[in-house]
Design an enzyme around this catalytic site. Structure first.
Site, PDB file in Angstrom:
ATOM      1  CG  ASP A  66     -63.501 -11.519  36.168  1.00  0.00           C
ATOM      2  OD1 ASP A  66     -63.379 -11.215  37.896  1.00  0.00           O
ATOM      3  OD2 ASP A  66     -63.531 -12.375  35.611  1.00  0.00           O
ATOM      4  CG  HIS A  93     -66.626  12.351  56.459  1.00  0.00           C
ATOM      5  ND1 HIS A  93     -66.159  13.257  55.633  1.00  0.00           N
ATOM      6  CD2 HIS A  93     -68.089  13.277  56.372  1.00  0.00           C
ATOM      7  CE1 HIS A  93     -66.633  14.489  54.910  1.00  0.00           C
ATOM      8  NE2 HIS A  93     -67.694  14.488  55.352  1.00  0.00           N
ATOM      9  CG  ASP A  95     -76.634  11.235  57.058  1.00  0.00           C
ATOM     10  OD1 ASP A  95     -76.934  11.161  56.064  1.00  0.00           O
ATOM     11  OD2 ASP A  95     -75.716  12.590  56.901  1.00  0.00           O
ATOM     12  CG  ASP A 130     -78.882  13.809  53.148  1.00  0.00           C
ATOM     13  OD1 ASP A 130     -78.725  12.941  53.627  1.00  0.00           O
ATOM     14  OD2 ASP A 130     -77.392  14.881  52.198  1.00  0.00           O
ATOM     15  CG  HIS A 174     -71.712  20.120  59.574  1.00  0.00           C
ATOM     16  ND1 HIS A 174     -73.009  20.239  58.951  1.00  0.00           N
ATOM     17  CD2 HIS A 174     -71.163  19.268  60.262  1.00  0.00           C
ATOM     18  CE1 HIS A 174     -73.744  19.673  59.874  1.00  0.00           C
ATOM     19  NE2 HIS A 174     -72.756  18.965  60.965  1.00  0.00           N
ATOM     20  CG  HIS A 191     -75.585  19.284  51.143  1.00  0.00           C
ATOM     21  ND1 HIS A 191     -76.995  18.612  49.958  1.00  0.00           N
ATOM     22  CD2 HIS A 191     -75.646  18.451  52.176  1.00  0.00           C
ATOM     23  CE1 HIS A 191     -76.363  17.134  50.736  1.00  0.00           C
ATOM     24  NE2 HIS A 191     -76.676  17.280  51.437  1.00  0.00           N
ATOM     25  CG  HIS A 204     -72.336  16.724  49.069  1.00  0.00           C
ATOM     26  ND1 HIS A 204     -71.512  16.965  49.406  1.00  0.00           N
ATOM     27  CD2 HIS A 204     -73.599  15.864  49.146  1.00  0.00           C
ATOM     28  CE1 HIS A 204     -72.037  16.347  50.895  1.00  0.00           C
ATOM     29  NE2 HIS A 204     -72.955  16.058  50.817  1.00  0.00           N
ATOM     30  CD  GLU A 240     -76.934  18.024  55.600  1.00  0.00           C
ATOM     31  OE1 GLU A 240     -76.280  17.360  56.460  1.00  0.00           O
ATOM     32  OE2 GLU A 240     -76.350  17.738  55.008  1.00  0.00           O
ATOM     33  CE1 TYR A 298     -72.668  16.196  64.205  1.00  0.00           C
ATOM     34  CE2 TYR A 298     -71.768  18.350  64.125  1.00  0.00           C
ATOM     35  CZ  TYR A 298     -72.573  16.833  63.563  1.00  0.00           C
ATOM     36  OH  TYR A 298     -73.625  16.927  62.580  1.00  0.00           O
ATOM     37  NE  ARG A 315     -75.547  14.479  59.473  1.00  0.00           N
ATOM     38  CZ  ARG A 315     -74.425  14.153  59.523  1.00  0.00           C
ATOM     39  NH1 ARG A 315     -73.881  14.395  61.049  1.00  0.00           N
ATOM     40  NH2 ARG A 315     -74.414  13.185  59.548  1.00  0.00           N
ATOM     41  CD  GLU A 337     -79.133  15.337  55.679  1.00  0.00           C
ATOM     42  OE1 GLU A 337     -78.627  14.341  56.386  1.00  0.00           O
ATOM     43  OE2 GLU A 337     -78.571  16.206  54.463  1.00  0.00           O
TER      44      GLU A 337
HETATM   45  N1  GLY Z   1     -75.097  12.533  53.607  1.00  0.00           N
HETATM   46  C1  GLY Z   1     -74.193  13.055  53.376  1.00  0.00           C
HETATM   47  C2  GLY Z   1     -74.468  14.558  53.620  1.00  0.00           C
HETATM   48  O1  GLY Z   1     -75.231  14.628  54.581  1.00  0.00           O
HETATM   49  O2  GLY Z   1     -74.479  15.980  53.165  1.00  0.00           O
HETATM   50 MN    MN Z   2     -76.471  16.189  53.279  1.00  0.00          MN
HETATM   51 MN    MN Z   3     -76.971  13.541  54.800  1.00  0.00          MN
END
Ligand code: GLY
Ligand code: MN
Ligand code: MN
Length: 463
Positions: free
Chosen positions: A38, A245, A262, A273, A356, A360, A367, A410, A414, A431, A433
């Protein structure tokens, strides 16, 4: 009770205009989700519902009629339930608090909906947003059809409300941008705090793990009033940064490692983000700095390409060009194997290290919704073969950027070990971003409360 925000009212009016005078739109909020037994997950309203109401309680539905009339179904006041679960607004107070025309108990939903649907020419609801919604609508429609002999008329048409709401949500209004700027500022401060704690703890000789920095981020989000993280924070030490991820876990953060964070907070429903990559001890090594400067240069190229009238894909293409040239210059890619810059781009050789996309949409969802193709040009397709998979790709013209759209920028790199890759770069993951608002002239980066230049990061971490 504060006066209801005019933004929600004008958004509901915009929906009413778009569904036509005899349309009806139905928007449920999100269900509560059990974690185990619960115990529930922390409750998060549905983004479409929130966009139209600002109302955060579960078990609520909004109905908008083409006439402009809005009806909210919400939980009735109930002293016993409120003792256990907390305050409820209730239907009596909802019209004044939220600016809806009518509010009814959600317990009357099944009784009221068929009457509201009767005689409408189309029923609009967000397709795919919630399991079981279509079946629920069908049930109400069946109830209307069951009264056909009394003259009832079920709407002959079902339409996807996402098509309307996604376009509205894609261009942010002033109050949304104000909230997003505040969220971005809080998140930037959290990244600053994590960088400073990292250097400080290592200077003091303390054992540092990823979860320690995760805790610092969360502390900073919550102490500024952010309700939640916008997504599971990534805090990745050393080689973990090459796992796209990865989540903040328990790996030790060592002197000499890079740390990739991130993370962004959610404030009043809106996401931020941010990614920064920094040396745990506050000083980049030579190879770390070389790759960092390359990713930063690629981000600068993407920022320069982000302006009204440009395409959504332009920042990505600008990034790929700079990164690909850098991969050749630094010897990550061997010219004798892959050829020159145009070959690297054409054959997508850069995807060995950059796999990638660069951007976005960002908004209520991290996203965020919004078509990545230009709706006015959906028929202007071109076809080409994907050199990696051999699949035939249908390409539609990418979205034209407009003032008020918000996207992330971003780029990253890698480097997984491979025999032909110089050893000094192995296991480095970087990265960078930032969140960009498209402005009249170009774009505004709302996340630069945390430094991004290598020298500025080092200076901050010395302090
Ligand atoms: N943290 C998710 C992205 O950068 O898209
Ligand atoms: Mn992002
Ligand atoms: Mn991100």
């Amino acid at each position: 009770m504060n006066a209801p925000s005019p933004d929600y009212r004008s958004r509901r009016a915009a929906v009413a205009r778009q569904i036509g005078p005899h349309g009806i739109a139905i928007v449920p909020t999100a269900p509560e989700r059990p974690r185990n037994r619960d115990s529930d997950h922390p409750y998060r309203f549905d983004s479409y519902f929130h966009y139209l109401t600002g109302f955060g309680e579960p078990h609520a539905w909004l109905v908008i009629e083409g006439s402009g009339r809005s009806t909210l179904f919400c939980q009735p006041r109930n002293l016993e339930r409120e003792i256990w679960d907390g305050y409820r607004l209730g239907p009596d107070a909802a019209p004044a608090a939220l600016g809806v025309d009518t509010a009814l108990s959600v317990e009357t939903l099944d009784a009221e909906l068929p009457a509201l649907l009767d005689g409408k020419d189309g029923v609009w609801f967000p397709y795919g947003a919630q399991e079981g919604l279509q079946a629920q609508v069908e049930k109400w429609l069946a109830a209307v059809r069951g009264k056909a002999r009394q003259g009832a008329l079920a709407p002959p048409m079902q339409r996807d409300l996402c098509a309307v709401l996604d376009e509205m949500r894609l261009v942010k209004d002033a109050s949304e941008l104000a909230t997003m700027r505040r969220a971005a500022g809080i998140s930037a401060g959290a990244h600053v705090r994590a960088m400073q704690k990292s250097a400080q703890w290592l200077r003091e000789g303390r054992a540092l793990r990823e979860f320690h920095l995760d805790a610092e981020l969360l502390h900073e989000f919550r102490r500024h009033g952010a309700q939640s993280v916008a997504y599971g924070s990534i805090v990745a030490a050393g080689a973990n940064a090459c796992v796209l991820h990865y989540r903040a876990d328990a790996a030790p953060i060592r002197d000499g490692d890079l740390v990739l964070i991130d993370a962004g907070c959610e404030l009043d429903g809106y996401a931020s983000d941010i990614t920064r990559t920094f040396p745990a001890n506050g000083r980049f090594t030579g190879p770390q700095r070389a790759l960092y400067e390359l990713v930063l240069a690629s981000q600068q190229a993407a920022v320069a390409a982000t302006r009204p009238g440009a395409r959504f894909n332009d920042p990505h293409d600008a990034t790929v060009r700079v990164l690909s040239q850098g991969m050749l210059d630094l010897g990550l890619l061997d010219r004798n194997q892959v050829g020159g810059l145009d070959d690297v781009i054409e054959k997508k050789a850069y995807t060995q290290f950059y796999m990638h996309r660069t951007s976005h949409w960002l908004g209520l969802d991290v996203h965020d919704c919004g078509d990545y193709n230009e709706p006015t040009q959906l028929n202007e397709t071109t076809e080409r073969m994907d050199p990696l998979t051999g699949n035939r790709l249908v390409q539609r013209p990418s979205r034209i950027l407009r003032e008020g759209m918000v996207l992330t920028i971003e780029p990253g790199i890698y480097v997984r070990p491979a025999p032909e890759v110089p050893a000094q770069y192995h296991h480095i993951g970087i990265r960078i971003e930032d969140d960009a608002v498209v402005t009249a002239q170009g774009c505004e980066l709302i996340t630069r409360g945390v430094p991004v230049e290598a020298d500025a990061i080092e200076a901050l971490m010395r302090g």
